[in-house]
Design an enzyme around this catalytic site. Structure first.
Site, PDB file in Angstrom:
ATOM      1  CB  CYS A   1      -0.916   0.029   1.215  1.00 17.69           C
ATOM      2  SG  CYS A   1      -1.822  -1.493   1.416  1.00 17.69           S
TER       3      CYS A   1
HETATM    4  N1  PMP Z   1      -4.454  -3.366   7.845  1.00 16.31           N
HETATM    5  C1  PMP Z   1      -3.370  -4.143   7.719  1.00 16.31           C
HETATM    6  C2  PMP Z   1      -2.664  -4.617   8.964  1.00 16.31           C
HETATM    7  C3  PMP Z   1      -2.897  -4.500   6.443  1.00 16.31           C
HETATM    8  O1  PMP Z   1      -1.804  -5.273   6.328  1.00 16.31           O
HETATM    9  C4  PMP Z   1      -3.594  -4.048   5.295  1.00 16.31           C
HETATM   10  C5  PMP Z   1      -3.089  -4.403   3.912  1.00 16.31           C
HETATM   11  N2  PMP Z   1      -3.261  -5.764   3.604  1.00 16.31           N
HETATM   12  C6  PMP Z   1      -4.740  -3.241   5.477  1.00 16.31           C
HETATM   13  C7  PMP Z   1      -5.128  -2.916   6.747  1.00 16.31           C
HETATM   14  C8  PMP Z   1      -5.517  -2.713   4.293  1.00 16.31           C
HETATM   15  O2  PMP Z   1      -6.059  -3.721   3.543  1.00 16.31           O
HETATM   16  P1  PMP Z   1      -6.798  -3.421   2.143  1.00 16.31           P
HETATM   17  O3  PMP Z   1      -5.758  -2.779   1.264  1.00 16.31           O
HETATM   18  O4  PMP Z   1      -7.195  -4.765   1.677  1.00 16.31           O
HETATM   19  O5  PMP Z   1      -7.934  -2.524   2.398  1.00 16.31           O
END
Ligand code: PMP
Length: 384
Positions: A322
């Site tokens: 991200c």
């Molecule tokens: N919280 C944690 C601890 C993460 O590792 C992630 C990314 N996998 C997220 C939130 C956000 O997930 P997403 O991009 O699927 O919304």
């Protein structure tokens, strides 16, 4: 091809795909009164039950969202807005996912105060420091269960006890821990828990939020009365069915899977640290997710290692996908007290359901040579 980037994206389990297929094709809207709508509604409710069972909750305490980012937004903003009259102080940690950190920054611009608790060099947040940070006007404490980036698992049950004793609400981001270690909302004393489908081999773009009965939050997605009035919009029926199936499988298989992965994880960590001089483990050596191998190498860039690994058909990452588009070192690695160059020399391997022992052997065969070759090109490296 050893795919070792499960933290960025898991393949969808074939059994999950099978369960979803009929719902891709059918028109049913769970809010419709006719029989086709009812079938869709029943499928959503069955999935809700399965997700609830995985975390020891009741079905009416789980709502579906578009993923962990939305669940984190809804949990923090929704709780803060609804409960602002009780206080405007929030406690969280320096190593939360960016979807918590950025939400907290947003709230700070809108009249809330946020305390970011530092962590030790292994990424552990001390229970005492949480206790000390909670004030009379603290309404919410948000701590991740485990880190996808460094693997460290927090003492979440003890933190939950402290938060409860101080009468604040407790939010836990369980995105990285669900399906890998036990996630039990009762043991954690959690009021709000973020859940993600893809991290347990379900489809992408679906997630959940556990909201303890009696805990009040304000919706941030305004629309119809779907999801108990907390998340407007027609439900992603196929996605939710897939998430439910993935939760059912995770409940049956997580313990044996964790045992198998932990062995491979330890072999890989030991193998890398022995084979590559000046290599180090990021995160806690024992309180660690069973699939997480986070290492750093002096004198080389993690990005260069990734590209070389990819040429050998090995996929890994430097940290959270991200935040990979920024040139800034990861805020999680910096919070461990690492120098910029140490953070930049980090590589994250995450294993999963389809990882095999041969994959680990293959990486152990290729990686030392790659690091050695890159170091030879580094002006910082002097061979001893
Ligand atoms: N919280 C944690 C601890 C993460 O590792 C992630 C990314 N996998 C997220 C939130 C956000 O997930 P997403 O991009 O699927 O919304």
């Amino acid at each position: 091809m050893p795919y070792m980037d499960y933290a960025a994206g898991c393949p969808i389990d074939e059994r999950v795909v099978e369960a979803m297929v009929p719902y891709f094709k059918e028109p049913g809207n769970p809010s419709s009164v006719h029989s086709v709508g009812l079938k869709a509604r029943n499928a959503v409710e069955e999935a809700r039950q399965k997700v609830a069972e995985l975390i020891n909750a009741n079905a009416d305490e789980v709502i579906f969202t578009s993923g962990a980012t939305e669940s984190n937004n809804l949990a923090i903003i929704g709780y803060a807005m609804r409960n602002a009259s009780k206080g405007k102080h929030i406690v969280t940690t320096a190593i939360e996912h960016i979807s918590i950190i950025n939400v907290c920054k947003y709230l700070q611009k809108n009249g809330f105060e946020v305390t970011y608790i530092p962590v030790d060099r292994y990424g552990i947040v001390s229970v005492d420091s949480i206790e000390e940070a909670i004030r009379d006007d603290t309404i919410l404490v948000s701590v991740q269960h485990a880190s996808s980036e460094i693997g460290t698992i927090q003492e979440i049950e003890r933190i939950g006890e402290v938060v409860k004793s101080k009468n604040a609400a407790f939010h836990v981001d369980a995105t990285a821990s669900l399906g890998k270690i036990e996630v039990d909302v009762e043991k954690m004393n959690a009021d709000l828990v973020t859940l993600s489908s893809n991290d347990i081999y379900g489809p992408r773009g679906v997630g959940g939020l556990y909201i303890r009965k009696g805990v009040k939050i304000q919706p941030i997605m305004l629309g119809g009365g779907q999801e108990f009035g907390l998340r407007g919009g027609t439900e992603n029926v196929a996605g939710i069915v897939g998430f439910g199936k993935a939760a059912e499988i995770a409940k049956q298989e997580w313990r044996s899977e964790a045992e198998r992965l932990a062995k491979m994880r330890d072999k890989m960590i030991d193998g890398i640290l022995k084979a590559v001089e000046e290599s180090y483990l990021n995160g806690h050596p024992e309180k660690r997710l069973p699939n997480n191998i986070a290492v750093r190498f002096n004198y080389v860039e993690g990005e260069s290692i990734l590209l070389s690994l990819d040429m050998e058909d090995i996929q890994a990452s430097t940290g959270s996908a991200c935040t990979s588009k920024t040139l800034q070192p990861s805020h999680v690695l910096m919070a461990l007290g690492l120098k910029h160059e140490e953070a930049h020399g980090s590589v994250l391997f995450t294993l999963g359901r389809y990882s095999k022992e041969e994959d680990v052997d293959y990486v152990l065969e290729k990686l030392p040579g790659i690091v050695e070759r890159l170091r030879m090109m580094s002006p910082l490296y002097r061979r001893r």
